[in-house]
Design a protein around this motif. Structure first.
Motif, PDB file in Angstrom:
ATOM      1  N   VAL A  53      -4.979  -4.612  43.046  1.00  0.00           N
ATOM      2  CA  VAL A  53      -5.222  -6.042  43.210  1.00  0.00           C
ATOM      3  C   VAL A  53      -6.520  -6.412  42.502  1.00  0.00           C
ATOM      4  CG1 VAL A  53      -6.360  -5.669  45.457  1.00  0.00           C
ATOM      5  CG2 VAL A  53      -5.433  -7.940  44.871  1.00  0.00           C
ATOM      6  N   LEU A  54      -6.519  -7.604  41.906  1.00  0.00           N
ATOM      7  CA  LEU A  54      -7.641  -8.108  41.134  1.00  0.00           C
ATOM      8  C   LEU A  54      -8.254  -9.306  41.857  1.00  0.00           C
ATOM      9  CD1 LEU A  54      -9.272  -8.150  38.434  1.00  0.00           C
ATOM     10  CD2 LEU A  54      -7.434  -9.601  37.498  1.00  0.00           C
ATOM     11  N   ARG A  96     -11.059  -6.805  53.283  1.00  0.00           N
ATOM     12  CA  ARG A  96      -9.671  -7.122  53.627  1.00  0.00           C
ATOM     13  C   ARG A  96      -8.712  -6.599  52.560  1.00  0.00           C
ATOM     14  NH1 ARG A  96      -6.079 -11.189  55.581  1.00  0.00           N
ATOM     15  NH2 ARG A  96      -4.034 -10.395  54.952  1.00  0.00           N
ATOM     16  N   LEU A  97      -9.040  -6.796  51.296  1.00  0.00           N
ATOM     17  CA  LEU A  97      -8.162  -6.329  50.223  1.00  0.00           C
ATOM     18  C   LEU A  97      -8.023  -4.820  50.250  1.00  0.00           C
ATOM     19  CD1 LEU A  97      -9.398  -8.602  47.283  1.00  0.00           C
ATOM     20  CD2 LEU A  97      -7.334  -8.901  48.663  1.00  0.00           C
ATOM     21  N   ARG A  98      -9.133  -4.141  50.487  1.00  0.00           N
ATOM     22  CA  ARG A  98      -9.101  -2.683  50.522  1.00  0.00           C
ATOM     23  C   ARG A  98      -8.289  -2.195  51.717  1.00  0.00           C
ATOM     24  NH1 ARG A  98     -10.236   2.437  52.996  1.00  0.00           N
ATOM     25  NH2 ARG A  98     -10.751   3.871  51.320  1.00  0.00           N
ATOM     26  N   ASP A  99      -8.418  -2.859  52.843  1.00  0.00           N
ATOM     27  CA  ASP A  99      -7.619  -2.491  54.010  1.00  0.00           C
ATOM     28  C   ASP A  99      -6.128  -2.643  53.722  1.00  0.00           C
ATOM     29  OD1 ASP A  99      -9.840  -1.896  55.502  1.00  0.00           O
ATOM     30  OD2 ASP A  99      -9.846  -3.779  56.624  1.00  0.00           O
ATOM     31  N   ASP A 100      -5.769  -3.690  52.974  1.00  0.00           N
ATOM     32  CA  ASP A 100      -4.363  -3.962  52.698  1.00  0.00           C
ATOM     33  C   ASP A 100      -3.749  -2.950  51.735  1.00  0.00           C
ATOM     34  OD1 ASP A 100      -4.402  -6.100  54.409  1.00  0.00           O
ATOM     35  OD2 ASP A 100      -4.393  -7.641  52.852  1.00  0.00           O
ATOM     36  N   THR A 158      -4.789   4.638  48.826  1.00  0.00           N
ATOM     37  CA  THR A 158      -4.026   4.960  47.610  1.00  0.00           C
ATOM     38  C   THR A 158      -3.970   3.795  46.634  1.00  0.00           C
ATOM     39  OG1 THR A 158      -1.950   4.291  48.673  1.00  0.00           O
ATOM     40  CG2 THR A 158      -2.600   6.611  48.854  1.00  0.00           C
ATOM     41  N   GLY A 159      -4.437   2.641  47.055  1.00  0.00           N
ATOM     42  CA  GLY A 159      -4.457   1.480  46.183  1.00  0.00           C
ATOM     43  C   GLY A 159      -5.788   1.341  45.466  1.00  0.00           C
ATOM     44  N   THR A 160      -5.928   0.238  44.721  1.00  0.00           N
ATOM     45  CA  THR A 160      -7.143  -0.017  43.956  1.00  0.00           C
ATOM     46  C   THR A 160      -7.498  -1.493  44.043  1.00  0.00           C
ATOM     47  OG1 THR A 160      -6.538   1.722  42.382  1.00  0.00           O
ATOM     48  CG2 THR A 160      -8.273   0.190  41.710  1.00  0.00           C
ATOM     49  N   VAL A 161      -8.774  -1.772  44.255  1.00  0.00           N
ATOM     50  CA  VAL A 161      -9.290  -3.136  44.223  1.00  0.00           C
ATOM     51  C   VAL A 161     -10.279  -3.229  43.074  1.00  0.00           C
ATOM     52  CG1 VAL A 161     -10.500  -4.952  45.476  1.00  0.00           C
ATOM     53  CG2 VAL A 161      -9.040  -3.337  46.725  1.00  0.00           C
ATOM     54  N   VAL A 162     -10.038  -4.170  42.164  1.00  0.00           N
ATOM     55  CA  VAL A 162     -10.936  -4.409  41.034  1.00  0.00           C
ATOM     56  C   VAL A 162     -11.413  -5.850  41.123  1.00  0.00           C
ATOM     57  CG1 VAL A 162     -11.177  -4.467  38.526  1.00  0.00           C
ATOM     58  CG2 VAL A 162      -9.733  -2.721  39.594  1.00  0.00           C
ATOM     59  N   ALA A 163     -12.722  -6.043  41.056  1.00  0.00           N
ATOM     60  CA  ALA A 163     -13.298  -7.380  41.176  1.00  0.00           C
ATOM     61  C   ALA A 163     -14.153  -7.695  39.956  1.00  0.00           C
ATOM     62  CB  ALA A 163     -14.126  -7.483  42.454  1.00  0.00           C
ATOM     63  N   VAL A 164     -14.287  -8.991  39.666  1.00  0.00           N
ATOM     64  CA  VAL A 164     -15.029  -9.454  38.496  1.00  0.00           C
ATOM     65  C   VAL A 164     -15.898 -10.637  38.903  1.00  0.00           C
ATOM     66  CG1 VAL A 164     -14.857 -10.370  36.151  1.00  0.00           C
ATOM     67  CG2 VAL A 164     -13.105  -8.800  37.000  1.00  0.00           C
ATOM     68  N   VAL A 212     -12.692   0.954  45.061  1.00  0.00           N
ATOM     69  CA  VAL A 212     -13.080  -0.445  44.842  1.00  0.00           C
ATOM     70  C   VAL A 212     -14.159  -0.471  43.769  1.00  0.00           C
ATOM     71  CG1 VAL A 212     -13.934  -2.568  45.889  1.00  0.00           C
ATOM     72  CG2 VAL A 212     -12.606  -0.946  47.272  1.00  0.00           C
ATOM     73  N   GLU A 213     -13.994  -1.332  42.771  1.00  0.00           N
ATOM     74  CA  GLU A 213     -14.977  -1.428  41.692  1.00  0.00           C
ATOM     75  C   GLU A 213     -15.217  -2.883  41.329  1.00  0.00           C
ATOM     76  OE1 GLU A 213     -12.619  -0.711  37.612  1.00  0.00           O
ATOM     77  OE2 GLU A 213     -12.332   0.916  39.075  1.00  0.00           O
ATOM     78  N   VAL A 214     -16.423  -3.170  40.857  1.00  0.00           N
ATOM     79  CA  VAL A 214     -16.803  -4.528  40.484  1.00  0.00           C
ATOM     80  C   VAL A 214     -17.355  -4.521  39.062  1.00  0.00           C
ATOM     81  CG1 VAL A 214     -18.226  -6.534  41.037  1.00  0.00           C
ATOM     82  CG2 VAL A 214     -17.368  -5.085  42.881  1.00  0.00           C
ATOM     83  N   HIS A 215     -16.871  -5.459  38.246  1.00  0.00           N
ATOM     84  CA  HIS A 215     -17.312  -5.587  36.858  1.00  0.00           C
ATOM     85  C   HIS A 215     -18.153  -6.843  36.688  1.00  0.00           C
ATOM     86  CE1 HIS A 215     -14.493  -2.516  35.166  1.00  0.00           C
ATOM     87  NE2 HIS A 215     -13.848  -2.808  36.288  1.00  0.00           N
TER      88      HIS A 215
END
Length: 231
Positions: free
Chosen positions: A63-64, A76-80, A84-90, A112-115
């Motif tokens: 999810v982005l 919340r996004l990471r919990d969802d 095994t999923g990935t959260v990428v934020a900008v 989880v990563e932030v750009h």
């Protein structure tokens, strides 16, 4: 007011003066407000939570988060999506990104990563199962280009959920719109020439306003990218 169309470099980055001025003012404004964003985080939490419900994320999804600010959606996004999923934020504000990264470090999230980058032009590896933007699309210097970039980054069939703010759409309260626009321009570097719902409708194959709040000034749109085999 004429909205200057941005020119582009060879790598696709916009270089128009109006575009760059808006982008740099956004950086200044959101750096300034980064210490006070908790007010928005708290007061608008039910609306943001409802928008994230609309994503219908599953374990293992990518999810982005566009314009993530200090990372108010990340937990919340990471919990969802689970481990095994990935959260990428900008986000374009260094102060906001620093706070989002601090949040990630405090929780020990490894997926989880932030750009620190311009969401209108950023090119990320891989594609995403969903994207969300909360109170960020309307401050983009080129709303249509930002929407097009998100569309490109999604896999077919994926939703883009946008919770945002604008003028009063109808009724006597529209008399307050000039004041509201000036306030949003000062407070958040809101783009008066941007049309978030219109851009979503023009770019995505499906787009619908599903929720409105505060006499219509706040709204949630669900846009969806069609699968290639869908007629």
């Amino acid at each position: 007011m004429v909205n200057e169309s941005p020119s582009s470099t060879a790598d696709g980055r916009s270089t128009g003066a109006a575009y760059q001025n808006h982008l740099e003012r956004s950086r200044t404004v959101w750096n300034r407000w980064s210490d006070y964003y908790a007010m928005s985080e708290r007061d608008l939490e039910p609306m943001r939570e409802a928008a994230m419900d609309d994503l219908a994320l599953e374990r293992g999804d990518r999810v982005l988060d566009i314009g993530c600010g200090p990372g108010v959606n990340l937990e919340r996004l990471r919990d969802d999506v689970g481990e095994t999923g990935t959260v990428v934020a900008v986000d374009y504000s260094p102060e906001m990104v620093a706070k989002a990264r601090d949040r990630i470090e405090r929780h020990g999230w490894k997926n989880v990563e932030v750009h620190l980058d311009d969401a209108t032009t950023i090119d990320l590896e891989g594609r995403f199962d969903a994207a969300i933007a909360t109170l960020s699309m309307s401050v983009m210097p080129d709303v249509r280009a930002a929407v097009e970039n998100v569309h490109r980054l999604l896999v077919p069939g994926s939703p883009f959920v946008v919770f945002d703010i604008g003028g009063v759409p109808e009724g006597p309260a529209r008399l307050a719109n000039p004041f509201l626009r000036r306030f949003l321009r000062w407070y958040a570097n809101w783009n008066p020439d941007g049309d978030v719902p219109g851009s979503l409708s023009a770019v995505f194959e499906e787009s619908e306003i599903v929720d409105t709040y505060l006499v219509g000034t706040c709204y949630t749109v669900i846009a969806r990218k069609h699968s290639p085999d869908r007629s």
